[in-house]
Design an enzyme around this catalytic site. Structure first.
Site, mmCIF file in Angstrom:
data_model
loop_
_atom_site.group_PDB
_atom_site.id
_atom_site.type_symbol
_atom_site.label_atom_id
_atom_site.label_comp_id
_atom_site.label_asym_id
_atom_site.label_seq_id
_atom_site.Cartn_x
_atom_site.Cartn_y
_atom_site.Cartn_z
ATOM 1 N N ALA A 63 -45.396 37.903 4.785
ATOM 2 C CA ALA A 63 -45.806 37.905 3.378
ATOM 3 C C ALA A 63 -44.633 38.079 2.438
ATOM 4 O O ALA A 63 -44.797 38.056 1.226
ATOM 5 C CB ALA A 63 -46.819 39.018 3.136
ATOM 6 N N ASP A 116 -32.774 43.554 2.818
ATOM 7 C CA ASP A 116 -34.006 44.057 3.440
ATOM 8 C C ASP A 116 -33.726 45.196 4.423
ATOM 9 O O ASP A 116 -34.408 46.220 4.425
ATOM 10 C CB ASP A 116 -34.735 42.912 4.164
ATOM 11 N N SER A 165 -40.022 42.036 9.285
ATOM 12 C CA SER A 165 -39.019 41.912 10.350
ATOM 13 C C SER A 165 -37.898 42.937 10.187
ATOM 14 O O SER A 165 -37.464 43.533 11.177
ATOM 15 C CB SER A 165 -38.470 40.485 10.436
ATOM 16 N N GLU A 183 -32.767 38.989 -7.304
ATOM 17 C CA GLU A 183 -33.235 38.072 -6.263
ATOM 18 C C GLU A 183 -32.214 36.975 -6.013
ATOM 19 O O GLU A 183 -31.670 36.394 -6.956
ATOM 20 C CB GLU A 183 -34.568 37.467 -6.721
HETATM 21 C C1 GLA Z 1 -34.967 37.243 1.692
HETATM 22 C C2 GLA Z 1 -33.704 37.655 2.417
HETATM 23 C C3 GLA Z 1 -32.889 38.625 1.567
HETATM 24 C C4 GLA Z 1 -32.661 38.047 0.164
HETATM 25 C C5 GLA Z 1 -33.971 37.564 -0.442
HETATM 26 C C6 GLA Z 1 -33.778 36.882 -1.762
HETATM 27 O O1 GLA Z 1 -35.818 38.343 1.517
HETATM 28 O O2 GLA Z 1 -34.036 38.285 3.639
HETATM 29 O O3 GLA Z 1 -31.677 38.918 2.205
HETATM 30 O O4 GLA Z 1 -31.703 37.040 0.192
HETATM 31 O O5 GLA Z 1 -34.634 36.677 0.434
HETATM 32 O O6 GLA Z 1 -33.374 37.799 -2.721
#
Ligand code: GLA
Length: 386
Positions: free
Chosen positions: A127, A176, A132, A34
Protein backbone atom coordinates in the site's frame (compact mmCIF):
# COMPACT_ATOMS: atom_id res chain seq x y z
CA UNK A 1 -5.97 -9.89 21.02
CA UNK A 2 -3.01 -7.72 20.02
CA UNK A 3 -0.58 -8.86 17.34
CA UNK A 4 2.05 -9.12 20.01
CA UNK A 5 -0.17 -11.51 22.02
CA UNK A 6 -0.81 -13.51 18.86
CA UNK A 7 2.85 -14.05 17.98
CA UNK A 8 3.67 -14.93 21.60
CA UNK A 9 0.77 -17.37 21.89
CA UNK A 10 1.49 -19.00 18.56
CA UNK A 11 5.14 -19.29 19.49
CA UNK A 12 4.17 -21.22 22.66
CA UNK A 13 1.88 -23.45 20.66
CA UNK A 14 4.45 -24.27 17.99
CA UNK A 15 7.63 -24.46 20.03
CA UNK A 16 6.23 -25.57 23.39
CA UNK A 17 7.92 -22.78 25.31
CA UNK A 18 7.67 -19.06 25.85
CA UNK A 19 9.59 -16.91 23.35
CA UNK A 20 12.64 -15.32 24.94
CA UNK A 21 12.49 -12.19 22.78
CA UNK A 22 9.86 -10.08 21.07
CA UNK A 23 10.84 -7.45 18.50
CA UNK A 24 8.81 -5.07 16.39
CA UNK A 25 9.43 -2.58 13.60
CA UNK A 26 6.87 -0.10 12.24
CA UNK A 27 5.71 0.96 8.78
CA UNK A 28 5.77 4.64 7.91
CA UNK A 29 3.96 7.47 6.24
CA UNK A 30 5.89 10.34 4.72
CA UNK A 31 4.46 13.77 5.64
CA UNK A 32 6.58 15.65 3.10
CA UNK A 33 9.88 15.28 1.19
CA UNK A 34 8.99 12.94 -1.67
CA UNK A 35 11.47 11.57 -4.20
CA UNK A 36 14.16 13.56 -2.43
CA UNK A 37 15.94 10.75 -0.52
CA UNK A 38 17.85 9.43 -3.53
CA UNK A 39 18.83 13.03 -4.33
CA UNK A 40 20.64 13.29 -0.97
CA UNK A 41 17.85 15.62 0.18
CA UNK A 42 15.41 16.01 3.06
CA UNK A 43 12.42 13.88 4.04
CA UNK A 44 10.01 14.09 6.97
CA UNK A 45 8.30 10.75 7.55
CA UNK A 46 6.82 9.36 10.74
CA UNK A 47 6.69 5.77 11.93
CA UNK A 48 3.08 4.61 12.32
CA UNK A 49 1.28 2.47 14.86
CA UNK A 50 1.27 -0.49 12.48
CA UNK A 51 4.18 -2.86 12.62
CA UNK A 52 5.75 -6.26 12.02
CA UNK A 53 6.17 -8.31 15.20
CA UNK A 54 8.41 -11.35 15.73
CA UNK A 55 8.43 -13.57 18.85
CA UNK A 56 11.61 -15.64 18.83
CA UNK A 57 14.26 -17.59 20.64
CA UNK A 58 17.89 -17.98 19.61
CA UNK A 59 19.03 -21.50 18.71
CA UNK A 60 22.43 -23.18 18.54
CA UNK A 61 21.99 -24.05 14.86
CA UNK A 62 22.88 -22.16 11.70
CA UNK A 63 19.28 -21.83 10.54
CA UNK A 64 16.46 -19.36 10.84
CA UNK A 65 12.97 -20.85 10.90
CA UNK A 66 9.97 -18.54 10.87
CA UNK A 67 6.26 -19.11 10.80
CA UNK A 68 4.31 -16.24 9.22
CA UNK A 69 0.81 -15.97 10.67
CA UNK A 70 -0.26 -13.67 7.83
CA UNK A 71 0.68 -16.17 5.12
CA UNK A 72 0.16 -19.25 7.30
CA UNK A 73 3.46 -20.67 6.05
CA UNK A 74 6.62 -21.86 7.80
CA UNK A 75 9.88 -21.33 5.95
CA UNK A 76 13.57 -21.40 6.80
CA UNK A 77 17.02 -20.58 5.48
CA UNK A 78 20.62 -21.35 6.39
CA UNK A 79 23.13 -18.74 7.50
CA UNK A 80 26.07 -20.18 5.56
CA UNK A 81 26.59 -19.73 1.84
CA UNK A 82 23.86 -17.42 0.62
CA UNK A 83 22.87 -18.29 -2.93
CA UNK A 84 22.21 -15.82 -5.73
CA UNK A 85 19.71 -13.09 -4.87
CA UNK A 86 16.26 -13.62 -6.43
CA UNK A 87 16.69 -10.21 -8.10
CA UNK A 88 14.20 -7.79 -9.51
CA UNK A 89 11.31 -8.92 -11.65
CA UNK A 90 10.89 -12.17 -9.76
CA UNK A 91 7.87 -12.72 -7.54
CA UNK A 92 9.48 -12.12 -4.15
CA UNK A 93 8.34 -14.41 -1.33
CA UNK A 94 8.19 -12.89 2.18
CA UNK A 95 11.04 -15.08 3.41
CA UNK A 96 13.41 -13.37 0.94
CA UNK A 97 13.15 -10.11 2.91
CA UNK A 98 14.43 -11.98 5.96
CA UNK A 99 17.06 -13.90 4.02
CA UNK A 100 18.17 -10.71 2.24
CA UNK A 101 18.56 -8.92 5.57
CA UNK A 102 20.64 -11.83 6.90
CA UNK A 103 22.74 -11.70 3.73
CA UNK A 104 23.35 -7.94 4.12
CA UNK A 105 24.28 -8.35 7.81
CA UNK A 106 26.62 -11.25 7.02
CA UNK A 107 28.25 -9.36 4.16
CA UNK A 108 28.91 -6.46 6.53
CA UNK A 109 30.81 -8.88 8.75
CA UNK A 110 28.26 -9.49 11.51
CA UNK A 111 28.36 -12.94 13.15
CA UNK A 112 24.82 -14.25 12.87
CA UNK A 113 23.08 -16.61 15.29
CA UNK A 114 20.24 -18.88 14.28
CA UNK A 115 16.76 -18.39 15.73
CA UNK A 116 13.22 -19.60 15.38
CA UNK A 117 10.20 -17.42 15.57
CA UNK A 118 6.61 -16.53 14.76
CA UNK A 119 5.88 -13.38 12.83
CA UNK A 120 2.80 -11.25 12.06
CA UNK A 121 2.05 -7.67 11.12
CA UNK A 122 -0.65 -5.13 10.37
CA UNK A 123 1.17 -2.87 7.89
CA UNK A 124 -0.93 -3.32 4.73
CA UNK A 125 1.23 -5.01 2.10
CA UNK A 126 1.95 -3.09 -1.10
CA UNK A 127 0.00 0.00 0.00
CA UNK A 128 3.04 2.28 0.12
CA UNK A 129 3.36 2.19 3.92
CA UNK A 130 6.71 0.38 3.82
CA UNK A 131 5.71 -3.08 4.95
CA UNK A 132 8.96 -4.33 3.42
CA UNK A 133 11.15 -1.88 5.37
CA UNK A 134 9.26 -2.91 8.53
CA UNK A 135 10.00 -6.55 7.77
CA UNK A 136 13.69 -5.84 7.12
CA UNK A 137 14.14 -3.78 10.26
CA UNK A 138 12.24 -6.28 12.43
CA UNK A 139 14.52 -9.00 11.04
CA UNK A 140 17.64 -6.91 11.67
CA UNK A 141 16.42 -6.32 15.21
CA UNK A 142 15.84 -10.07 15.68
CA UNK A 143 19.40 -10.86 14.57
CA UNK A 144 20.78 -8.03 16.71
CA UNK A 145 19.02 -9.36 19.81
CA UNK A 146 19.73 -13.03 19.10
CA UNK A 147 23.43 -12.44 18.44
CA UNK A 148 24.04 -9.37 20.60
CA UNK A 149 25.02 -7.26 17.60
CA UNK A 150 25.56 -3.53 18.18
CA UNK A 151 22.43 -1.56 17.18
CA UNK A 152 23.37 1.61 15.38
CA UNK A 153 20.29 3.03 13.71
CA UNK A 154 21.94 4.41 10.55
CA UNK A 155 24.13 1.32 10.04
CA UNK A 156 21.18 -1.02 10.43
CA UNK A 157 18.96 1.10 8.16
CA UNK A 158 21.67 1.04 5.48
CA UNK A 159 21.83 -2.75 5.73
CA UNK A 160 18.05 -2.97 5.41
CA UNK A 161 18.30 -0.81 2.29
CA UNK A 162 21.09 -3.05 1.02
CA UNK A 163 18.81 -6.08 1.44
CA UNK A 164 16.12 -4.30 -0.58
CA UNK A 165 18.52 -3.07 -3.31
CA UNK A 166 20.87 -6.03 -3.54
CA UNK A 167 18.68 -9.00 -2.64
CA UNK A 168 15.05 -8.13 -3.30
CA UNK A 169 16.03 -6.05 -6.34
CA UNK A 170 14.15 -2.82 -5.54
CA UNK A 171 16.19 0.33 -6.07
CA UNK A 172 14.73 2.33 -3.14
CA UNK A 173 16.37 5.18 -1.19
CA UNK A 174 17.12 5.25 2.54
CA UNK A 175 13.97 6.92 3.90
CA UNK A 176 11.82 3.89 4.71
CA UNK A 177 14.43 1.87 6.61
CA UNK A 178 15.69 4.96 8.47
CA UNK A 179 12.27 5.93 9.80
CA UNK A 180 11.34 2.34 10.63
CA UNK A 181 14.56 2.17 12.67
CA UNK A 182 14.43 5.58 14.30
CA UNK A 183 10.84 6.77 14.78
CA UNK A 184 9.76 8.40 18.02
CA UNK A 185 6.22 8.43 19.47
CA UNK A 186 4.37 11.68 18.77
CA UNK A 187 7.05 12.90 16.36
CA UNK A 188 7.94 13.03 12.69
CA UNK A 189 11.61 12.83 11.72
CA UNK A 190 13.34 15.47 9.61
CA UNK A 191 16.11 13.46 7.99
CA UNK A 192 19.07 14.66 5.97
CA UNK A 193 19.50 11.74 3.58
CA UNK A 194 23.12 12.64 2.88
CA UNK A 195 24.51 12.71 6.42
CA UNK A 196 21.73 10.51 7.85
CA UNK A 197 21.47 12.97 10.70
CA UNK A 198 17.97 13.80 11.76
CA UNK A 199 15.82 15.72 14.15
CA UNK A 200 12.61 14.50 15.79
CA UNK A 201 9.92 17.12 15.28
CA UNK A 202 6.73 17.01 17.38
CA UNK A 203 3.43 16.81 15.50
CA UNK A 204 1.33 19.93 15.96
CA UNK A 205 -0.99 19.54 18.95
CA UNK A 206 -4.62 18.82 18.18
CA UNK A 207 -3.77 17.41 14.75
CA UNK A 208 -4.19 13.87 13.46
CA UNK A 209 -2.42 12.24 10.53
CA UNK A 210 -4.86 10.31 8.35
CA UNK A 211 -3.65 7.82 5.75
CA UNK A 212 -6.03 7.46 2.80
CA UNK A 213 -5.44 4.33 0.76
CA UNK A 214 -6.77 4.73 -2.78
CA UNK A 215 -7.08 0.96 -3.19
CA UNK A 216 -4.94 1.22 -6.33
CA UNK A 217 -1.49 -0.36 -6.58
CA UNK A 218 1.61 0.05 -8.64
CA UNK A 219 4.76 -1.72 -7.48
CA UNK A 220 8.08 -0.01 -6.89
CA UNK A 221 9.78 -2.56 -9.09
CA UNK A 222 8.27 -0.44 -11.77
CA UNK A 223 10.62 1.12 -14.26
CA UNK A 224 9.05 4.57 -13.69
CA UNK A 225 10.82 4.88 -10.33
CA UNK A 226 14.21 4.05 -11.82
CA UNK A 227 13.49 6.38 -14.72
CA UNK A 228 12.87 9.28 -12.29
CA UNK A 229 16.14 8.47 -10.55
CA UNK A 230 18.06 8.60 -13.83
CA UNK A 231 16.41 11.88 -14.82
CA UNK A 232 17.45 13.41 -11.50
CA UNK A 233 21.01 12.14 -11.96
CA UNK A 234 21.10 13.62 -15.46
CA UNK A 235 19.93 16.99 -14.11
CA UNK A 236 22.56 16.92 -11.35
CA UNK A 237 25.30 15.99 -13.84
CA UNK A 238 24.29 18.81 -16.13
CA UNK A 239 24.33 21.31 -13.27
CA UNK A 240 27.74 20.01 -12.19
CA UNK A 241 26.78 18.75 -8.71
CA UNK A 242 26.87 15.27 -7.22
CA UNK A 243 23.16 15.42 -6.29
CA UNK A 244 20.24 17.84 -6.74
CA UNK A 245 20.40 18.49 -3.02
CA UNK A 246 23.30 20.82 -3.78
CA UNK A 247 21.23 23.18 -5.93
CA UNK A 248 19.25 26.04 -4.34
CA UNK A 249 16.14 27.56 -5.94
CA UNK A 250 18.10 30.71 -6.81
CA UNK A 251 20.84 28.72 -8.53
CA UNK A 252 18.21 26.71 -10.37
CA UNK A 253 16.32 29.83 -11.51
CA UNK A 254 19.54 31.23 -12.96
CA UNK A 255 20.29 28.11 -15.01
CA UNK A 256 17.01 26.33 -15.69
CA UNK A 257 16.95 27.33 -19.39
CA UNK A 258 19.96 25.10 -19.94
CA UNK A 259 17.82 22.02 -19.25
CA UNK A 260 15.28 20.43 -21.57
CA UNK A 261 11.66 20.75 -20.44
CA UNK A 262 11.34 17.29 -18.87
CA UNK A 263 14.64 17.42 -16.98
CA UNK A 264 13.83 20.96 -15.84
CA UNK A 265 10.51 19.89 -14.33
CA UNK A 266 12.01 16.87 -12.59
CA UNK A 267 14.78 19.00 -11.07
CA UNK A 268 12.35 21.77 -10.09
CA UNK A 269 10.30 19.29 -8.09
CA UNK A 270 13.25 17.95 -6.16
CA UNK A 271 14.78 21.36 -5.46
CA UNK A 272 11.48 22.93 -4.37
CA UNK A 273 10.50 19.84 -2.36
CA UNK A 274 13.72 19.98 -0.36
CA UNK A 275 12.94 23.58 0.55
CA UNK A 276 9.31 22.77 1.38
CA UNK A 277 10.45 19.98 3.67
CA UNK A 278 12.75 22.21 5.67
CA UNK A 279 9.99 24.84 5.88
CA UNK A 280 7.51 22.18 6.99
CA UNK A 281 9.81 21.22 9.86
CA UNK A 282 9.97 24.89 10.88
CA UNK A 283 6.18 25.15 10.70
CA UNK A 284 5.84 22.08 12.89
CA UNK A 285 8.32 23.37 15.42
CA UNK A 286 6.28 26.58 15.56
CA UNK A 287 3.06 24.53 15.91
CA UNK A 288 1.74 26.07 12.68
CA UNK A 289 -0.53 23.39 11.26
CA UNK A 290 -2.01 25.75 8.67
CA UNK A 291 1.40 26.38 7.13
CA UNK A 292 2.28 22.70 7.20
CA UNK A 293 -0.98 21.86 5.43
CA UNK A 294 -0.30 24.40 2.67
CA UNK A 295 3.18 22.97 2.12
CA UNK A 296 1.66 19.48 1.81
CA UNK A 297 -0.77 20.76 -0.84
CA UNK A 298 2.09 22.40 -2.74
CA UNK A 299 4.07 19.17 -2.56
CA UNK A 300 1.21 17.26 -4.18
CA UNK A 301 0.95 19.77 -6.99
CA UNK A 302 4.66 19.54 -7.68
CA UNK A 303 4.59 15.72 -7.66
CA UNK A 304 1.60 15.75 -9.99
CA UNK A 305 2.70 18.39 -12.49
CA UNK A 306 6.50 18.47 -12.41
CA UNK A 307 7.52 15.01 -11.24
CA UNK A 308 4.49 13.24 -12.76
CA UNK A 309 4.21 10.42 -10.24
CA UNK A 310 0.61 10.99 -9.12
CA UNK A 311 -2.43 9.25 -10.60
CA UNK A 312 -6.12 10.01 -11.09
CA UNK A 313 -6.94 8.06 -7.93
CA UNK A 314 -4.33 9.93 -5.85
CA UNK A 315 -5.44 13.29 -7.25
CA UNK A 316 -9.08 12.46 -6.49
CA UNK A 317 -8.26 11.35 -2.94
CA UNK A 318 -6.16 14.44 -2.17
CA UNK A 319 -8.77 16.82 -3.56
CA UNK A 320 -11.69 15.12 -1.75
CA UNK A 321 -9.69 15.26 1.48
CA UNK A 322 -8.97 18.98 1.03
CA UNK A 323 -12.60 19.91 0.61
CA UNK A 324 -13.78 17.85 3.59
CA UNK A 325 -14.13 19.73 6.92
CA UNK A 326 -11.20 19.46 9.32
CA UNK A 327 -8.50 19.09 6.66
CA UNK A 328 -5.44 21.37 6.76
CA UNK A 329 -3.70 19.80 3.77
CA UNK A 330 -3.37 16.56 1.78
CA UNK A 331 -0.95 14.98 -0.66
CA UNK A 332 0.08 11.69 -2.21
CA UNK A 333 2.71 9.90 -0.14
CA UNK A 334 5.42 7.38 -1.03
CA UNK A 335 6.62 6.50 -4.51
CA UNK A 336 3.29 7.35 -6.19
CA UNK A 337 1.29 5.94 -9.14
CA UNK A 338 -1.08 4.37 -6.61
CA UNK A 339 -1.15 3.56 -2.92
CA UNK A 340 -1.88 6.21 -0.32
CA UNK A 341 -2.46 9.88 0.26
CA UNK A 342 -1.86 11.51 3.64
CA UNK A 343 -3.91 14.28 5.23
CA UNK A 344 -3.36 16.56 8.21
CA UNK A 345 -6.68 16.84 10.01
CA UNK A 346 -8.05 18.39 13.20
CA UNK A 347 -7.95 15.50 15.66
CA UNK A 348 -11.48 16.05 16.94
CA UNK A 349 -12.82 15.84 13.37
CA UNK A 350 -10.63 12.94 12.22
CA UNK A 351 -13.27 10.19 12.62
CA UNK A 352 -16.01 12.02 10.74
CA UNK A 353 -13.48 13.23 8.16
CA UNK A 354 -12.34 9.64 7.52
CA UNK A 355 -15.88 8.38 7.01
CA UNK A 356 -16.82 11.24 4.71
CA UNK A 357 -13.71 11.03 2.56
CA UNK A 358 -14.07 7.25 2.19
CA UNK A 359 -17.75 7.57 1.21
CA UNK A 360 -17.19 10.35 -1.34
CA UNK A 361 -14.12 8.64 -2.84
CA UNK A 362 -15.98 5.32 -3.18
CA UNK A 363 -18.88 7.09 -4.86
CA UNK A 364 -16.70 9.13 -7.24
CA UNK A 365 -14.31 6.37 -8.31
CA UNK A 366 -14.51 2.63 -8.90
CA UNK A 367 -12.00 1.94 -6.15
CA UNK A 368 -12.31 0.59 -2.63
CA UNK A 369 -10.64 2.99 -0.17
CA UNK A 370 -9.19 2.22 3.27
CA UNK A 371 -8.60 4.90 5.88
CA UNK A 372 -6.24 4.79 8.86
CA UNK A 373 -6.03 7.48 11.50
CA UNK A 374 -2.39 7.03 12.54
CA UNK A 375 -0.35 7.99 15.54
CA UNK A 376 3.42 8.45 15.38
CA UNK A 377 5.15 5.44 16.90
CA UNK A 378 8.62 4.45 18.08
CA UNK A 379 11.10 2.83 15.70
CA UNK A 380 12.30 -0.78 15.67
CA UNK A 381 12.84 -2.09 19.15
CA UNK A 382 12.91 -5.05 21.43
CA UNK A 383 9.78 -5.20 23.52
CA UNK A 384 10.40 -6.16 27.09
CA UNK A 385 8.58 -9.18 28.46
CA UNK A 386 5.58 -8.30 30.58
C1 GLA B 1 9.69 4.79 -2.00
C2 GLA B 1 11.14 4.51 -1.71
C3 GLA B 1 11.76 5.63 -0.88
C4 GLA B 1 11.49 6.99 -1.53
C5 GLA B 1 10.01 7.14 -1.87
C6 GLA B 1 9.72 8.41 -2.62
O1 GLA B 1 8.94 4.78 -0.81
O2 GLA B 1 11.27 3.29 -1.00
O3 GLA B 1 13.13 5.40 -0.71
O4 GLA B 1 12.30 7.18 -2.64
O5 GLA B 1 9.56 6.05 -2.64
O6 GLA B 1 9.91 9.51 -1.79
Amino acid sequence: MTIRDQVEEQFRERFGETATLVVRAPGRVNLIGEHTDYNDGFVMPMAIDRAVWIALRPTRGREVTVHSLDFDVTDSFGLDGFKTPPGSGAEIAWIEYLRGTAWALAEAGHALHGWEGVMAGDVPIGAGLSSSAALEMATARAFAEAGELPWDVATMARLGQRAENGWVGVNCGIMDQMISASGRAGHAFLLDCRSLEGRHVPLPTGMAVVVLDTGTRRGLVDSAYNERRSQCEAAAAHLGVSALRDVSSQQFDAREQELDDLTRRRARHVISENERTERAAQAMTAGDAGRLGKLMNASHQSLRDDFEVSSDALDAMASIARRTPGCMGARMTGAGFGGCAVALVHADQARVFSEEVAAIYAAETDNEPAVYVCTAAAGADRVDRE
